[in-house]
Enzyme design. Structure first.
Site, PDB file in Angstrom:
ATOM      1  N   LYS A 110       0.813  -1.209   0.000  1.00  0.00           N
ATOM      2  CA  LYS A 110       0.000   0.000   0.000  1.00  0.00           C
ATOM      3  C   LYS A 110       0.855   1.272   0.000  1.00  0.00           C
ATOM      4  O   LYS A 110       0.411   2.317  -0.463  1.00  0.00           O
ATOM      5  CB  LYS A 110      -0.938   0.027   1.212  1.00  0.00           C
ATOM      6  CG  LYS A 110      -1.847  -1.195   1.351  1.00  0.00           C
ATOM      7  CD  LYS A 110      -2.757  -1.405   0.163  1.00  0.00           C
ATOM      8  CE  LYS A 110      -3.915  -2.362   0.431  1.00  0.00           C
ATOM      9  NZ  LYS A 110      -3.518  -3.758   0.680  1.00  0.00           N
TER      10      LYS A 110
HETATM   11  C1  LIG Z   1      -4.212  -4.903   0.312  1.00  0.00           C
HETATM   12  C2  LIG Z   1      -3.422  -6.147   0.253  1.00  0.00           C
HETATM   13  C3  LIG Z   1      -3.714  -7.155  -0.671  1.00  0.00           C
HETATM   14  C4  LIG Z   1      -4.894  -7.071  -1.615  1.00  0.00           C
HETATM   15  O1  LIG Z   1      -4.750  -6.060  -2.568  1.00  0.00           O
HETATM   16  P1  LIG Z   1      -6.031  -5.480  -3.335  1.00  0.00           P
HETATM   17  O2  LIG Z   1      -5.542  -4.339  -4.130  1.00  0.00           O
HETATM   18  O3  LIG Z   1      -6.996  -5.074  -2.261  1.00  0.00           O
HETATM   19  O4  LIG Z   1      -6.571  -6.599  -4.166  1.00  0.00           O
HETATM   20  C5  LIG Z   1      -2.882  -8.267  -0.702  1.00  0.00           C
HETATM   21  N1  LIG Z   1      -1.847  -8.396   0.167  1.00  0.00           N
HETATM   22  C6  LIG Z   1      -1.548  -7.454   1.065  1.00  0.00           C
HETATM   23  C7  LIG Z   1      -0.410  -7.675   1.993  1.00  0.00           C
HETATM   24  C8  LIG Z   1      -2.313  -6.295   1.149  1.00  0.00           C
HETATM   25  O5  LIG Z   1      -2.012  -5.355   2.053  1.00  0.00           O
END
Ligand SMILES: *Cc1c(COP(=O)(O)O)cnc(C)c1O
Length: 498
Positions: A110
């Protein structure tokens, strides 16, 4: 370039307008009115991640000046935030290349978007006519919350409120959030799951009463979730960057296809890969990996989306989602950008938790391959990959690895795979230690003992941002039921104003 709503009932806006608003007033999501074309690696070769990001952003954010974009990219991806590397590709075997997206300040992918979004938003607000401050509302399944808090802390002109599911995130994720510092940050546990929190936040964006109450306080709401285009567009960059790295290292030639494997929850990360593919990135299959909350498996195989199933808590909590917001953008694109079926599907989703888009089935199965992995397979994969490759996977990435093995067995993989690693294994220390060392070693240890144990066992260093959490004090203790989220936001703002 203008931005239009997937529901077709809002006026077009600029990219700055789309980023400021977060979501279109008709309840839809903003998408660009045309998709730029990528013709080759030339502009990206021999260039830093910041420059690659600036190139990509210029294709989409046409009302930003190149100087503004360059300064945003430099601030977001500099060595202060990403001390080792930004998005390195680690080659494990000739066919397996792991794109590591967890070298930022919160140790999950993120950061790739949320280190940039505050800078984009700051310029977007300056370009607008309104003179309000911005209230960022976030629903998090665990990682977005911390990354948004870090990105927006003490950014002038902003307040941020993060909602996370009480008892629905890992202990380390919760500790990261409740100890967050900054004068403009608020963290609230919602008595419900992620879907409840996300639904609540979307309802606040749509609520006239709530938005009028904000306006009286000089605030306008926006989103740091992947419903905001400003969250999504930075996520296209690393796919082009990784592909370019593989070309530069002579692993592939320009134009050769790769499989892209993505652990998926809210469908933001894999949707960015879909847009990269639409721009011309040579992708063979987008391999979508889900956990036991496997609504996407049925959807991508049949076109029927049915969220009416039990919500399962897994050891990959950031993927514990049954209503994946960004699917709406995919529906819009695959429908030749005709909003009317999207509107009726989304109405059906809201009222029945279900819609039938089986008219899209052949396109979906052509572009995507999908499967899921349960917690048992996740643990087994972490252990096996560590024994065989000496490489540590966090549980989310392990879901992707496990699904990739199913894909390779079913399809016979014909091209190199780019597997997206979304979190540092240390962020999910308990599950990773359990996979490597077994229950007895893990049981009585606290989070920080587990970090040390994993580091000693593997020789991998504990990431500084996690080590530094030790001894912090809890600063956020608010808990609320989903129906009180609006009231809670206003009372936090008013308390702070006093
Ligand atoms: C948010 C997240 C995901 C999923 O990603 P999306 O964009 O919501 O599909 C997978 N792994 C981790 C560690 C995340 O923080």
């Amino acid at each position: 370039m203008e931005y239009i709503s997937t529901r077709g009932m809002s006026l077009p806006t600029t990219s700055a307008g789309a980023i400021r608003k977060g979501m279109a007033p008709d309840g839809g999501l903003y998408v660009p009115d045309s998709i730029p074309v990528w013709s080759g690696t030339e502009p990206l070769l021999a260039s830093t991640y910041q420059k690659r990001a600036a190139w990509l952003l210029e294709q989409f954010l046409t009302d930003y000046t190149p100087a503004e974009i360059a300064s945003c990219a430099a601030a977001a991806y500099g060595s202060e935030k990403f001390p080792e590397a930004v998005a390195p590709v680690r080659t494990l075997t000739p066919s397996m290349h792991v794109l590591e997206l967890w070298h930022g300040p919160t140790c999950a992918f993120k950061d790739m978007a949320l280190q940039l979004l505050p800078h984009l938003l700051r310029h977007a607000v300056a370009k607008g006519e309104e003179n309000q401050r911005t209230l960022i509302l976030v629903a998090t399944s665990g990682d977005t919350g911390k990354a948004a808090l870090e990105g927006f802390r003490d950014v002038p002109g902003t307040e941020i409120v993060v909602f996370y599911p009480a008892r629905g995130v890992s202990p380390m994720q919760e500790w990261q959030m409740v100890t967050q510092e900054g004068a403009n940050v608020h963290v609230v546990a919602v008595e419900g799951n992620f879907d409840d929190a996300q639904r609540g936040v979307k309802a606040l964006f749509a609520s006239r009463d709530f938005n009028e109450a904000l306006l009286r306080r000089g605030l306008q709401s926006s989103s740091a979730n992947s419903i905001n285009w400003g969250r999504l567009v930075p996520q296209l960059v690393y796919y082009f960057s990784a592909y370019t790295d593989l070309v530069q290292r002579n692993i592939i030639k320009q134009g050769d296809p790769v499989d892209i494997v993505v652990p998926t929850g809210n469908f933001g990360n894999i949707l960015a890969a879909f847009y990269a593919r639409s721009m011309g990135l040579p992708v063979h299959k987008l391999v979508c990996a889900a956990n036991a909350n496997n609504v996407l498996v049925d959807f991508l195989r049949t076109g029927v989306y049915d969220g009416n199933r039990p919500f399962v808590k897994t050891m990959s909590p950031s993927m514990d989602i049954l209503v994946s917001s960004n699917v709406e953008r995919l529906l819009f694109e695959l429908n030749d950008r005709d909003p009317s079926p999207v509107v009726s599907w989304m109405e059906s989703l809201a009222s029945k938790g279900f819609y039938d888009a089986s008219s899209l089935k052949s396109q979906l199965t052509d572009i995507f391959w999908v499967d899921w992995a349960g917690d048992g397979e996740t643990l087994q994969t972490i252990g096996q990959v560590y024994r065989e490759q000496g490489y540590l996977l966090d549980p989310h990435t392990a879901v992707a690895w496990s699904v990739y093995e199913k894909y390779a067995a079913a399809q016979g993989s014909s091209c190199p795979a780019l597997l997206v690693s979304t979190a540092s294994p240390f962020k999910f220390n308990r599950s990773v230690a359990l996979a490597l060392l077994g229950e007895d070693e893990v049981q009585a240890r606290d989070e920080f003992e587990l970090l040390g144990l994993l580091a000693r066992h593997t020789g991998w260093p504990v990431p500084t941002p996690l080590r530094d959490l030790k001894g912090r004090s809890v600063r956020h203790k608010t808990v609320c039921p989903p129906e009180d989220m609006g009231k809670t936001v206003l009372s936090l703002l008013d308390k702070q104003a006093k």
